[in-house]
Write a protein that holds these residues in place. Structure first.
Motif, PDB file in Angstrom:
ATOM      1  N   PRO A 283      -8.755   5.783  -3.085  1.00 37.01           N
ATOM      2  CA  PRO A 283      -9.942   5.252  -2.194  1.00 37.01           C
ATOM      3  C   PRO A 283     -10.387   5.368  -1.097  1.00 37.01           C
ATOM      4  O   PRO A 283      -9.388   5.145  -0.394  1.00 37.01           O
ATOM      5  CB  PRO A 283     -10.766   3.848  -3.671  1.00 37.01           C
ATOM      6  CG  PRO A 283      -9.080   3.286  -3.283  1.00 37.01           C
ATOM      7  CD  PRO A 283      -8.558   5.318  -3.850  1.00 37.01           C
ATOM      8  N   MET A 284     -11.191   4.377  -0.223  1.00 38.75           N
ATOM      9  CA  MET A 284     -11.613   3.668   1.033  1.00 38.75           C
ATOM     10  C   MET A 284     -10.575   2.811   1.356  1.00 38.75           C
ATOM     11  O   MET A 284      -9.843   3.244   1.942  1.00 38.75           O
ATOM     12  CB  MET A 284     -12.790   4.108   0.916  1.00 38.75           C
ATOM     13  CG  MET A 284     -13.843   4.325   2.649  1.00 38.75           C
ATOM     14  SD  MET A 284     -13.536   5.391   1.851  1.00 38.75           S
ATOM     15  CE  MET A 284     -14.146   6.561   4.279  1.00 38.75           C
ATOM     16  N   ILE A 285     -10.331   2.422   0.949  1.00 39.94           N
ATOM     17  CA  ILE A 285      -9.985   0.899   0.795  1.00 39.94           C
ATOM     18  C   ILE A 285      -8.391   1.283   1.217  1.00 39.94           C
ATOM     19  O   ILE A 285      -7.738   0.724   1.999  1.00 39.94           O
ATOM     20  CB  ILE A 285      -9.298  -0.021   0.096  1.00 39.94           C
ATOM     21  CG1 ILE A 285      -8.834  -1.221   0.075  1.00 39.94           C
ATOM     22  CG2 ILE A 285      -8.675   0.759  -1.807  1.00 39.94           C
ATOM     23  CD1 ILE A 285      -8.895  -2.406  -0.857  1.00 39.94           C
TER      24      ILE A 285
ATOM     25  N   ALA B 291      -1.536   9.338 -14.760  1.00 41.18           N
ATOM     26  CA  ALA B 291      -1.923   9.813 -15.628  1.00 41.18           C
ATOM     27  C   ALA B 291      -3.043   9.205 -15.504  1.00 41.18           C
ATOM     28  O   ALA B 291      -3.918   8.926 -14.815  1.00 41.18           O
ATOM     29  CB  ALA B 291      -0.327   8.785 -16.659  1.00 41.18           C
TER      30      ALA B 291
ATOM     31  N   LEU C 119       1.091  -0.858   0.093  1.00 42.36           N
ATOM     32  CA  LEU C 119       0.054   0.014   0.374  1.00 42.36           C
ATOM     33  C   LEU C 119       0.678   0.853  -0.074  1.00 42.36           C
ATOM     34  O   LEU C 119       0.648   2.432  -0.367  1.00 42.36           O
ATOM     35  CB  LEU C 119      -0.284  -0.013   0.556  1.00 42.36           C
ATOM     36  CG  LEU C 119      -2.217  -0.670   1.421  1.00 42.36           C
ATOM     37  CD1 LEU C 119      -2.776  -0.940   2.527  1.00 42.36           C
ATOM     38  CD2 LEU C 119      -3.107  -0.967  -0.878  1.00 42.36           C
TER      39      LEU C 119
ATOM     40  N   VAL D 149       4.150   3.344  -8.548  1.00 42.99           N
ATOM     41  CA  VAL D 149       2.380   3.738  -9.226  1.00 42.99           C
ATOM     42  C   VAL D 149       2.608   4.871 -10.113  1.00 42.99           C
ATOM     43  O   VAL D 149       3.868   5.963 -10.743  1.00 42.99           O
ATOM     44  CB  VAL D 149       2.299   4.616  -8.023  1.00 42.99           C
ATOM     45  CG1 VAL D 149       1.205   5.995  -7.685  1.00 42.99           C
ATOM     46  CG2 VAL D 149       1.831   4.178  -6.426  1.00 42.99           C
ATOM     47  N   LEU D 150       1.558   4.937 -11.071  1.00 43.25           N
ATOM     48  CA  LEU D 150       1.415   5.738 -11.530  1.00 43.25           C
ATOM     49  C   LEU D 150       0.361   7.158 -12.017  1.00 43.25           C
ATOM     50  O   LEU D 150      -0.588   6.598 -11.090  1.00 43.25           O
ATOM     51  CB  LEU D 150       1.067   4.655 -12.827  1.00 43.25           C
ATOM     52  CG  LEU D 150       2.004   3.834 -13.115  1.00 43.25           C
ATOM     53  CD1 LEU D 150       1.335   3.047 -14.451  1.00 43.25           C
ATOM     54  CD2 LEU D 150       3.898   4.041 -13.469  1.00 43.25           C
TER      55      LEU D 150
ATOM     56  N   LEU E 206      -4.412   7.623 -17.461  1.00 41.43           N
ATOM     57  CA  LEU E 206      -5.430   6.136 -18.043  1.00 41.43           C
ATOM     58  C   LEU E 206      -5.386   5.889 -17.070  1.00 41.43           C
ATOM     59  O   LEU E 206      -6.153   4.548 -16.759  1.00 41.43           O
ATOM     60  CB  LEU E 206      -4.072   5.465 -18.983  1.00 41.43           C
ATOM     61  CG  LEU E 206      -4.444   5.683 -20.551  1.00 41.43           C
ATOM     62  CD1 LEU E 206      -3.350   4.730 -21.047  1.00 41.43           C
ATOM     63  CD2 LEU E 206      -5.651   5.445 -21.073  1.00 41.43           C
ATOM     64  N   ILE E 207      -5.146   6.191 -15.804  1.00 47.83           N
ATOM     65  CA  ILE E 207      -4.740   5.366 -14.684  1.00 47.83           C
ATOM     66  C   ILE E 207      -6.155   5.340 -13.841  1.00 47.83           C
ATOM     67  O   ILE E 207      -6.768   6.593 -13.252  1.00 47.83           O
ATOM     68  CB  ILE E 207      -3.460   5.526 -13.464  1.00 47.83           C
ATOM     69  CG1 ILE E 207      -2.111   5.448 -13.954  1.00 47.83           C
ATOM     70  CG2 ILE E 207      -3.866   4.943 -12.384  1.00 47.83           C
ATOM     71  CD1 ILE E 207      -2.408   3.741 -14.451  1.00 47.83           C
ATOM     72  N   ILE E 208      -6.784   4.995 -12.943  1.00 51.15           N
ATOM     73  CA  ILE E 208      -8.151   4.571 -12.443  1.00 51.15           C
ATOM     74  C   ILE E 208      -8.202   4.875 -11.402  1.00 51.15           C
ATOM     75  O   ILE E 208      -8.238   5.483 -10.518  1.00 51.15           O
ATOM     76  CB  ILE E 208      -8.730   3.588 -13.499  1.00 51.15           C
ATOM     77  CG1 ILE E 208      -9.263   3.425 -14.457  1.00 51.15           C
ATOM     78  CG2 ILE E 208     -10.398   3.327 -12.450  1.00 51.15           C
ATOM     79  CD1 ILE E 208      -9.763   2.598 -14.956  1.00 51.15           C
ATOM     80  N   SER E 209      -6.893   4.362 -10.728  1.00 46.42           N
ATOM     81  CA  SER E 209      -7.250   4.622  -9.214  1.00 46.42           C
ATOM     82  C   SER E 209      -5.347   3.890  -8.801  1.00 46.42           C
ATOM     83  O   SER E 209      -4.560   3.213  -9.612  1.00 46.42           O
ATOM     84  CB  SER E 209      -7.833   3.102  -8.554  1.00 46.42           C
ATOM     85  OG  SER E 209      -7.137   1.822  -8.953  1.00 46.42           O
ATOM     86  N   VAL E 210      -5.011   4.757  -7.362  1.00 50.42           N
ATOM     87  CA  VAL E 210      -4.021   3.896  -6.499  1.00 50.42           C
ATOM     88  C   VAL E 210      -4.544   4.168  -5.516  1.00 50.42           C
ATOM     89  O   VAL E 210      -5.148   4.743  -5.124  1.00 50.42           O
ATOM     90  CB  VAL E 210      -2.860   4.532  -7.163  1.00 50.42           C
ATOM     91  CG1 VAL E 210      -2.205   4.823  -8.431  1.00 50.42           C
ATOM     92  CG2 VAL E 210      -2.880   6.127  -6.873  1.00 50.42           C
ATOM     93  N   ALA E 211      -3.764   2.789  -4.549  1.00 55.89           N
ATOM     94  CA  ALA E 211      -3.825   2.928  -3.441  1.00 55.89           C
ATOM     95  C   ALA E 211      -3.730   4.247  -2.487  1.00 55.89           C
ATOM     96  O   ALA E 211      -2.823   4.838  -2.946  1.00 55.89           O
ATOM     97  CB  ALA E 211      -3.116   1.543  -2.432  1.00 55.89           C
TER      98      ALA E 211
END
Lengths: 262, 190
Positions: free
Chosen positions: B35-37, B25, B17, B22-23, B27-32
């Motif tokens: 979001p809540m997680i 950009a 985590l 980590v990207l 196109l990236i939808i998510s990185v830790a």
């Protein structure tokens, strides 16, 4: 915009496309797509992040991600590990295109980690032993301690608090000094060392009574691991100290794809 | 010593985590972490105190979380200002015949001397370095123990009483940045 997406586990040197089986998050089918001699380990998913408020479920996902990286490392060697929940919008061709665009960058990182792995080193110390050490080596502290015995209860209490604070300072100064020496020794063996700023935990019972002196992530060449072990053994044998040495891990602390394009 | 191949759950979570590539950009939808997680799991890694903070955070809305993120990194520094020295300490605030020691973090920056209370963020005391005239030590008796307090002279005739448990480095840093003459004799310890 495409409604497809790919979950990224890692990038690896590989010149063929392969199915790795249902070993991914929630038993997703994990596979490899390549461009020239580098490849991405992925699974196909919806373009939404993995998200939940359920701890156990989230932990499960993270462990599954970790498992895939471990397996890939065992099978194919050096990997560039991705953080949890990195999802790219697009299909396999998007991934190939992305590998193409970042080819030099990824290749350079993979070469940098060739024959090296990340190891984690934690050094623990016994606080009470360090207190005795401070008392024997510092006359001021010792005389303050002796003075306390002859005082009335109230005054003794205040002096004791004063002494405790001073001892704490003395121990932490000593610990810092030693940690620096050990760090230098480790740096002379490892290719790169990072001190973990925010140590998190006491791993298990073995170190229960001890405090953490220092925690390092080390990138170590395969030929140097034994030597590092010898040095750590030496530290481990010192009075009041214990070393925890774990690895090999994928180079999580050292991978840097900041410049990558998508 | 041979490396063990086992890590505990906390370590695995930390690695996955907080580390790894980590990207950032389009196109990236998510990185830790977004979001809540990310927040939930990172809470498991954090200290008790932070965990409480995170626990409370779950119910908060986005704005509150953003505010909180700013608070976490809050300092009294202005853009371009650098902290040179930082230590925990006190300032005596007199209130007519009574008074009290107010705790905070003393910052010596390249521009100012500041006593900063973190939560809620507030500057309890601040003075431009040019306005500082001298810093002196005095032995005071508090709770029947002799201790060393500091007296700051500024703006010609003003004084401030300061207490810091290990004042030596504070004094040295202040003298250095203010170029004020040293007048320090640390009296013998208790």
């Amino acid at each position: 915009m495409s409604d497809e997406a790919r979950y990224l586990y890692c990038v690896v040197k590989k010149e063929e496309e392969l199915l790795l089986g249902n070993i991914g998050i929630e038993e997703s089918s994990v596979y490899i797509v390549h461009h020239k001699d580098i490849a991405a380990v992925i699974h196909s998913c919806k373009p939404v992040p993995y998200d939940t408020t359920d701890h156990a479920k989230a932990e499960g996902w993270v462990l599954e991600h970790s498992y895939v990286i471990d397996q890939v490392m065992k099978k194919f060697g050096t990997v560039l590990p991705f953080s949890f929940d990195v999802i790219v919008r697009g299909d396999d061709d998007t991934i190939r295109c992305w590998l193409d665009q970042n080819y030099d960058n990824f290749k350079e990182e993979l070469d940098r980690f060739e024959n090296k792995s990340e190891y984690s080193v934690q050094i623990f110390y016994d606080y009470d032993k360090y207190v005795s050490k401070a008392l024997t080596s510092n006359k001021d502290l010792l005389s303050l301690k002796e003075k306390i015995d002859n005082q009335s209860k109230g005054k003794a209490y205040l002096l004791q608090r004063n002494l405790d604070l001073k001892l704490k300072d003395a121990v932490s100064a000593d610990v810092r000094k030693q940690a620096e020496i050990f760090e230098k020794e480790i740096i002379s063996i490892a290719n790169e060392v990072k001190a973990d700023e925010r140590p998190l935990f006491k791993p298990d019972n073995k170190y229960k009574d001890k405090n953490l002196m220092a925690s390092f992530s080390c990138l170590v060449h395969i030929d140097k691991v034994e030597l590092l072990g010898t040095v750590l053994e030496k530290i481990n044998n010192l009075d009041g100290l214990a070393v925890r040495f774990t690895g090999p891990w994928a180079p999580f602390s050292f991978v840097d794809l900041e410049g990558a394009k998508t | 010593l041979k490396p063990e191949g086992e890590s505990c759950l906390v370590e695995v979570l930390d690695r996955l985590l907080n580390k790894g590539a980590v990207l950032n950009a389009d196109l990236i939808i998510s990185v830790a972490g977004i979001p809540m997680i990310g927040i939930n799991l990172k809470a498991a890694l954090a200290s008790m105190e932070t965990m409480l903070d995170y626990g409370l955070m779950e119910a908060w809305d986005r704005d509150t979380r953003e505010w909180y993120a700013r608070q976490k990194t809050n300092t009294p520094l202005e853009p371009g200002e650098n902290a040179l020295f930082k230590t925990f300490g006190y300032l005596w605030q007199s209130n007519g015949i009574s008074g009290s020691w107010v705790p905070g973090i003393w910052y010596i920056t390249d521009k100012r001397l500041i006593l900063w209370r973190r939560s809620p963020g507030e500057k309890i005391f601040e003075i431009d370095l040019q306005r500082i005239d001298a810093i002196e030590t005095r032995e005071e008796i508090a709770l029947s123990i002799n201790r060393v307090e500091l007296e700051l002279r500024y703006n010609d005739n003003n004084t401030a009483r300061i207490y810091i448990s290990e004042p030596d480095n504070f004094i040295r840093s202040l003298e250095e940045v203010c170029k004020i003459p040293a007048k320090i004799e640390i009296p013998s310890k208790v």
